[in-house]
Structures are given as C-alpha cells and as structure tokens.
Motif scaffolding. Sequence first.
Motif, mmCIF file in Angstrom:
data_model
loop_
_atom_site.group_PDB
_atom_site.id
_atom_site.type_symbol
_atom_site.label_atom_id
_atom_site.label_comp_id
_atom_site.label_asym_id
_atom_site.label_seq_id
_atom_site.Cartn_x
_atom_site.Cartn_y
_atom_site.Cartn_z
ATOM 1 N N PRO A 1 0.813 -1.214 0.000
ATOM 2 C CA PRO A 1 0.000 0.000 0.000
ATOM 3 C C PRO A 1 0.847 1.265 0.000
ATOM 4 N N THR B 1 0.060 5.202 0.968
ATOM 5 C CA THR B 1 -0.997 5.965 1.628
ATOM 6 C C THR B 1 -0.589 7.422 1.790
ATOM 7 N N LYS C 1 -5.607 5.646 -0.072
ATOM 8 C CA LYS C 1 -4.615 4.589 -0.197
ATOM 9 C C LYS C 1 -4.698 3.979 -1.593
ATOM 10 N N LYS C 2 -3.538 3.673 -2.153
ATOM 11 C CA LYS C 2 -3.479 2.997 -3.451
ATOM 12 C C LYS C 2 -2.611 1.760 -3.305
ATOM 13 N N VAL C 3 -3.072 0.647 -3.891
ATOM 14 C CA VAL C 3 -2.306 -0.599 -3.870
ATOM 15 C C VAL C 3 -1.361 -0.605 -5.060
#
Length: 235
Positions: free
Chosen positions: A138, A140, A171-173
């Motif tokens: 992640p 964030t 948040k980005k994966v």
Amino acid sequence: MHHTVLPRDERVRRFGIDVGEKLHFSGWRPGGEYRQKIIVKNVFKQMQTVSYRLPETKFFSMKFPEPLKLGAGVQVALELVFRPLLLEPYEDFIEFSTSEGSFLLPVHATVPVTAFHFPPSLDVGFCAVQETISATFPLTNTGDVPITFTWKCPAPFSVSPLKGSLQPGEKKVCSASFSPQAASVTLARAICTVSSGSGKGKGDMIPKKIKLSGVGKFAHVSLDQNALDFGSVTA
C-alpha cells in the motif's frame, strides 16, 4: 490572558461546561475560509449562564458574543471562522466564563503537511528465470494535502502504477514485479518521489525508497522416488 489551559475533564468537573478538548484546523490554504462548530453543553444539574470572549487575533472570528442560558443537559452550537492570510501556524484561545470561573478553549491551525507512507522493504520471493512474479504493497497519503507520486525502479524489478495522485487519507495498492534473468539473489531500491504542489520550495519534492528483494531460480522438476513398480498385469 493569564489563565492556565486545563484538560477537558478538569474543565468539565470544575465548571460543568463541556466545549471539547480543542479546535484544530488542518488542510487549509491561505486566502480560504474555514468553519468549525463549537458545541457548548451544560453538564451540571442546574441552569447555567455562559459567556465567552472572542479570539484576540483577526484570523479567527465569531458572532458577537451574547450570554448563553443553558438548562441541565442543554447544548448549543457556536461557529468559529478561520481566514488565514499566510502559510504559517496560527494559535489563539476562546475564553468562556461561568459563575464558577473562567477557562480557555485552545484554537490551533497547523501548517498543512505533505506526508506519505509505504513499507520500507518488500520481498517478492522465488521466481523462475525468464518468468515474472508480483507482490503488492500500500501507498498511503498520510498528510493534509493532495499529492502526486512517481516511481523509478531498476530492472529486473518494476513498480506499477508508475505515477498517480492521492487525496489526504487515500490509499493505493501498488505492485512490484520481479523478472529475474539469472539464478541469484537480487536486491534493488525503488524511489518514490512525491509532490504536493503546496509551493513550499525544496520540501515540496520528497523522495523515499523501498528495498526490493527476490530470488531467481532455474525451473526444475524433482521426483520423490526413483522408480514406479506397477506389479503383475494381465497381457
């Protein structure tokens, strides 16, 4: 003002009025207008009259103060307006007075912070030579302002997406891929550069590294026994 700022529970115990712990403004920009509610509640079992004094600085403002008559358990909402002119911290107080005495409610406006987080290292594991495996992690936005990010990553690793943007708290994966060209342990550092566009100069571009590791291996098949005996069978 010469009063000591008391903790919230101490204020409630001594004065019977709850106005919260403090007021905090974040994520603001110079030239904007920001508002917050102050809930004033009488926690005593009898009626109380509460008066308040406006903040001293011109950057915080409220309606002209009128005495508040509150029955037991009754609450009212006041509005505080914040109009910042410069990108700098602001601090003030609102003084409340009751028949039991006076106390202060702190008011703070902190400078918007650019901050982000991802794990310091990531092990993608074992991968056959000329093949590709991936692992996710992640990214964030832990700051107060929107950010954009860009990745630079050396082969045989790669990070996806290479660029993007995140709102505060979003948040980005991300995915780290490993494509080994040799049977060996491989270590690398990917660099993520973040910009907030806040116009604070060099501090606006923030690089941060993540350590990547993986093990390339030649593909092979092993058997757990040397022969198979099917016994006697009919011709």
